[in-house]
Design a protein around this motif. Structure first.
Motif, short mmCIF file in Angstrom:
data_model
loop_
_atom_site.label_atom_id
_atom_site.label_comp_id
_atom_site.label_asym_id
_atom_site.label_seq_id
_atom_site.Cartn_x
_atom_site.Cartn_y
_atom_site.Cartn_z
N ILE A 137 33.15 49.88 5.27
CA ILE A 137 32.35 50.16 6.46
C ILE A 137 32.92 49.40 7.66
N LEU A 138 33.05 50.10 8.77
CA LEU A 138 33.55 49.48 9.99
C LEU A 138 32.62 48.34 10.41
N LEU A 139 33.18 47.15 10.61
CA LEU A 139 32.40 46.00 11.08
C LEU A 139 32.52 45.83 12.59
N ALA A 140 33.76 45.93 13.08
CA ALA A 140 34.00 45.69 14.50
C ALA A 140 35.27 46.41 14.92
N ALA A 141 35.31 46.74 16.21
CA ALA A 141 36.51 47.37 16.77
C ALA A 141 36.63 47.00 18.24
N LYS A 142 37.88 46.94 18.70
CA LYS A 142 38.18 46.76 20.12
C LYS A 142 39.07 47.92 20.52
N ILE A 143 38.64 48.63 21.54
CA ILE A 143 39.41 49.75 22.05
C ILE A 143 39.86 49.38 23.45
N SER A 144 41.17 49.26 23.63
CA SER A 144 41.75 48.92 24.92
C SER A 144 42.27 50.18 25.58
N GLY A 145 42.18 50.22 26.89
CA GLY A 145 42.67 51.38 27.62
C GLY A 145 42.45 51.21 29.11
N THR A 146 42.70 52.27 29.81
CA THR A 146 42.52 52.28 31.25
C THR A 146 41.03 52.35 31.58
N PRO A 147 40.55 51.45 32.45
CA PRO A 147 39.13 51.49 32.81
C PRO A 147 38.68 52.88 33.25
N GLN A 148 37.48 53.22 32.86
CA GLN A 148 36.79 54.46 33.18
C GLN A 148 37.33 55.68 32.44
N THR A 149 38.20 55.45 31.43
CA THR A 149 38.57 56.54 30.54
C THR A 149 37.69 56.42 29.30
N GLY A 150 37.48 57.51 28.63
CA GLY A 150 36.61 57.46 27.47
C GLY A 150 36.87 58.59 26.51
N ALA A 151 36.11 58.57 25.45
CA ALA A 151 36.20 59.58 24.40
C ALA A 151 34.98 59.40 23.51
N LYS A 152 35.01 60.09 22.38
CA LYS A 152 33.98 59.91 21.35
C LYS A 152 34.61 59.18 20.17
N LEU A 153 33.87 58.26 19.58
CA LEU A 153 34.29 57.56 18.38
C LEU A 153 33.49 58.08 17.21
N LYS A 154 34.17 58.39 16.11
CA LYS A 154 33.51 58.77 14.86
C LYS A 154 33.80 57.69 13.84
N PHE A 155 32.74 57.19 13.20
CA PHE A 155 32.90 56.21 12.13
C PHE A 155 31.61 56.14 11.34
#
Length: 180
Positions: free
Chosen positions: A140-158
């Motif tokens: 099971i996913l405990l933690a994640a860090k997603i780095s990228g350009t500010p104000q960009t986004g998407a959907k995460l599935k987990f």
């Protein structure tokens, strides 16, 4: 099988084709497929797209036992070095841990084998310019860090969830599933 991997034309959203791809792989393996490093590596990638982590794990182990030297170089019959298996299995492991071939969706731990019950990974790249670090326990996913350009986004599935996110001004979006 190109439609399954590396393309994205076959997925759970195309259930008949998804099942047909599974049957095709079963038939290929029953007829002797997977006997070269590159062919075994393709199996890892195919089964990752079929969301079958335990089958991926079996193919990785088979590659390590039968087609890899002590220095971890992949061999093609009759024992000649061929880089395809090395590069292909690295791609397959990445696909097991992170998939982003569906437009606007990042799927974390989509084909995690039960043998990799606890783990972490850093620096995986996802479409959209994202870099992802994550850790899991008991599958099971405990933690994640997603780095990228500010104000960009998407959907995460987990873990059966889908969460929309946007990268904040500091450039890092964090998930801590223990606090939710």
């Amino acid at each position: 099988m190109y439609a399954l991997y590396p393309s994205n034309q076959i997925s759970k959203q195309t259930p008949e084709l998804f099942r047909a791809a599974e049957k095709t792989l079963e038939k290929r393996l029953a007829s002797g497929g997977g006997q070269t490093g590159w062919s075994r590596a393709w199996m890892v990638n195919f089964y990752a797209r079929l969301l079958n982590g335990d089958e991926c794990y079996e193919h990785i182990n088979s590659l390590l036992q039968k087609q890899i030297t002590n220095s971890l170089l992949c061999l093609h019959p009759p024992h000649v070095f061929q880089i395809d298996g090395n590069l292909g299995v690295a791609s397959g492991i990445s696909e097991m841990l992170l998939q982003s071939h569906e437009t606007g969706i990042i799927h974390m731990l989509p084909a995690l084998p039960s043998a990799w019950n606890i783990g972490s990974v850093r620096g995986l790249k996802a479409r959209g310019g994202f870099e992802i670090d994550m850790e899991w326990e008991d599958g099971i996913l405990l933690a994640a860090k997603i780095s990228g350009t500010p104000q960009t986004g998407a959907k995460l599935k987990f873990g059966g969830k889908t969460v929309e996110f946007e990268i904040p001004e500091n450039g890092v979006y964090e998930i801590d599933t223990m606090s939710h």
